[in-house]
Each structure stands twice: as C-alpha cells, then as structure tokens.
Write an enzyme that holds these catalytic residues in place. Sequence first.
Site, PDB file in Angstrom:
ATOM      1  N   LYS A  13     -30.619   7.099 -11.670  1.00  0.00           N
ATOM      2  CA  LYS A  13     -32.506   7.208 -11.649  1.00  0.00           C
ATOM      3  C   LYS A  13     -32.705   7.579 -12.694  1.00  0.00           C
ATOM      4  O   LYS A  13     -33.458   7.450 -13.433  1.00  0.00           O
ATOM      5  CB  LYS A  13     -32.671   7.424 -10.017  1.00  0.00           C
ATOM      6  CG  LYS A  13     -32.499   6.972  -9.231  1.00  0.00           C
ATOM      7  CD  LYS A  13     -33.965   6.614  -7.767  1.00  0.00           C
ATOM      8  CE  LYS A  13     -33.642   8.421  -7.385  1.00  0.00           C
ATOM      9  NZ  LYS A  13     -32.030   8.508  -6.571  1.00  0.00           N
ATOM     10  N   ARG A  88     -39.979   9.652  -1.011  1.00  0.00           N
ATOM     11  CA  ARG A  88     -38.814   9.536  -0.566  1.00  0.00           C
ATOM     12  C   ARG A  88     -38.404   9.556   1.408  1.00  0.00           C
ATOM     13  O   ARG A  88     -37.573   9.953   1.922  1.00  0.00           O
ATOM     14  CB  ARG A  88     -38.167  11.428  -0.631  1.00  0.00           C
ATOM     15  CG  ARG A  88     -36.819  11.340  -1.928  1.00  0.00           C
ATOM     16  CD  ARG A  88     -36.480  12.164  -1.992  1.00  0.00           C
ATOM     17  NE  ARG A  88     -34.411  13.089  -2.487  1.00  0.00           N
ATOM     18  CZ  ARG A  88     -34.523  13.077  -3.331  1.00  0.00           C
ATOM     19  NH1 ARG A  88     -35.908  13.356  -4.351  1.00  0.00           N
ATOM     20  NH2 ARG A  88     -33.652  13.670  -4.061  1.00  0.00           N
ATOM     21  N   ARG A 127     -20.871  13.874 -11.352  1.00  0.00           N
ATOM     22  CA  ARG A 127     -21.566  14.821 -11.361  1.00  0.00           C
ATOM     23  C   ARG A 127     -21.066  16.369 -11.122  1.00  0.00           C
ATOM     24  O   ARG A 127     -21.739  17.216 -12.351  1.00  0.00           O
ATOM     25  CB  ARG A 127     -23.244  14.367 -10.934  1.00  0.00           C
ATOM     26  CG  ARG A 127     -24.356  15.118 -11.235  1.00  0.00           C
ATOM     27  CD  ARG A 127     -25.220  15.242 -10.262  1.00  0.00           C
ATOM     28  NE  ARG A 127     -25.994  13.366 -10.409  1.00  0.00           N
ATOM     29  CZ  ARG A 127     -26.685  13.527  -9.826  1.00  0.00           C
ATOM     30  NH1 ARG A 127     -27.384  13.862  -9.140  1.00  0.00           N
ATOM     31  NH2 ARG A 127     -27.519  11.675  -9.970  1.00  0.00           N
TER      32      ARG A 127
HETATM   33  P1  AMP Z   1     -33.081  15.324  -6.506  1.00  0.00           P
HETATM   34  O1  AMP Z   1     -32.548  15.697  -7.992  1.00  0.00           O
HETATM   35  O2  AMP Z   1     -34.328  13.754  -6.993  1.00  0.00           O
HETATM   36  O3  AMP Z   1     -31.824  14.789  -5.612  1.00  0.00           O
HETATM   37  O4  AMP Z   1     -33.252  16.382  -5.666  1.00  0.00           O
HETATM   38  C1  AMP Z   1     -32.478  16.996  -5.877  1.00  0.00           C
HETATM   39  C2  AMP Z   1     -34.248  18.004  -4.336  1.00  0.00           C
HETATM   40  O5  AMP Z   1     -35.037  18.223  -4.537  1.00  0.00           O
HETATM   41  C3  AMP Z   1     -33.289  16.811  -3.056  1.00  0.00           C
HETATM   42  O6  AMP Z   1     -32.699  17.772  -2.534  1.00  0.00           O
HETATM   43  C4  AMP Z   1     -34.577  17.880  -2.252  1.00  0.00           C
HETATM   44  O7  AMP Z   1     -34.387  18.731  -1.018  1.00  0.00           O
HETATM   45  C5  AMP Z   1     -35.431  17.924  -2.902  1.00  0.00           C
HETATM   46  N1  AMP Z   1     -36.311  16.760  -3.294  1.00  0.00           N
HETATM   47  C6  AMP Z   1     -36.704  16.581  -4.933  1.00  0.00           C
HETATM   48  N2  AMP Z   1     -37.942  15.260  -3.874  1.00  0.00           N
HETATM   49  C7  AMP Z   1     -37.709  15.508  -2.975  1.00  0.00           C
HETATM   50  C8  AMP Z   1     -38.832  14.995  -1.769  1.00  0.00           C
HETATM   51  N3  AMP Z   1     -39.408  13.519  -2.818  1.00  0.00           N
HETATM   52  N4  AMP Z   1     -39.314  14.873  -1.150  1.00  0.00           N
HETATM   53  C9  AMP Z   1     -38.311  16.139  -0.285  1.00  0.00           C
HETATM   54  N5  AMP Z   1     -38.037  16.875  -1.612  1.00  0.00           N
HETATM   55  C10 AMP Z   1     -36.893  16.306  -2.610  1.00  0.00           C
END
Ligand code: AMP
Length: 189
Positions: A13, A88, A127
């Site tokens: 993504k 999410r 990754r």
């Molecule tokens: P990502 O890089 O999008 O995988 O996000 C890394 C981490 O940030 C996730 O595993 C969550 O702990 C937190 N996070 C990111 N976006 C959200 C969201 N929309 N709601 C809750 N936690 C989030």
Amino acid sequence: MKLIFLGPPGAGKGTQAKRLASEFRVAHISTGDMLRAAVSAGSDLGKQVQATIDSGQLVSDDLMLELIKARTLETDCANGYILDGFPRTTAQAEALTKMLAERSEQTPSVLLIEVSEADVKARLQDRLAKEGRADDDVNVQLERLRVYQKQTAPLIQYYRERNNLSVIEGTGTVDEVYQRLTTAVSSKK
Ligand code: AMP
C-alpha cells in the site's frame, strides 16, 4: 481525488500510495508514517503511542481521528488525498464518513489491494530484512496480520455495501500493480 487504500500489512500500500499521490498531485497520508515520525521526534504523541505500535496493536480510534481531522485540513490536501492505513476499524470508518458529511464531502473511493496470506508473510520478512523496523519482528508481524484480519478486514464489507470498493490484484511487480491501480482510479473519474 480522495482515495482510501485498504489491504493487509505488506500488501504494498505504502509504495503504491506514494507513487499515485505524486502522479495525481494529491497528499499521501500514511498514519503509520505520522505515528513513527512522532515516536522519532520524541513528542508527547510519540511517547503515548510507542508501546502500542511496537506490540502490533492499534492506537485508539479517538486519537487517530483527531490526527486525521487535523491532517486533512492542511493545505496540501486541497486537491485531495490518499489515506494509507486509515481507517483501520469500523469505528474509524464511521467517524470518517461522518467527518466528510459534516464537511459536505463525499466518501472517498476505496481500493483494496488483495494479496494472499503466503505472499504477505514473504513480503513482511523481506521488509524486515531491508528496513529493520522495530515493529516488524516476526511475532509482531504475525500479530499485525491477526489484528488486520480481526479489526480491519471487516471494512471490506463495510465499503462493499456502500458500493465504492474496487479490488486490485496485489501480486506481480510494483509496476504491474500500479498499472491496475491507475486503471481502476481512471474508471472512477
Ligand atoms: P502502518 O505503517 O500503517 O502499518 O502502521 C504502523 C502502526 O501504527 C500500526 O501497527 C498501528 O499500531 C499504528 N496505526 C497506524 N494507523 C493506525 C490507525 N488508523 N489506527 C490505529 N493504529 C494505527
């Protein structure tokens, strides 16, 4: 143009959203990047969310909504934006729909990047090796996938029922997936 990118961690993504945002001159809003930047900066927000991020769990809906409300009002969002990593949870999706209705803006189109579980696991390992991200050790990866299945995957149905979901096959090269995405986005215009 307003888009939501849905898909499991490791679906690609971030890479695709960044490229599409730059081509269409809209903002790329990655909530994961925003939270990681806060952690690196050592801000109050960063201190508040670090343990949650490191465990693979989700930060609270209220906090995320506050972040998104402010971020989407910034000037670089005037042309539109791609939401990468938000919403999410169903509560976040409902709050986003409400926020946009209050601003008299339509619900964005949703693009689901679909990837098999085996592929997702292989990509996450890759990754981990390349970035050495603290939240990507093997157990946390698996937890993140479980959290996705339980809390985020229900959004596929949520948006499908609202008729604004396109499914993109996420296997293949970055260019192949990007081609499919641009075709889907163009057909929505
Ligand atoms: P990502 O890089 O999008 O995988 O996000 C890394 C981490 O940030 C996730 O595993 C969550 O702990 C937190 N996070 C990111 N976006 C959200 C969201 N929309 N709601 C809750 N936690 C989030």
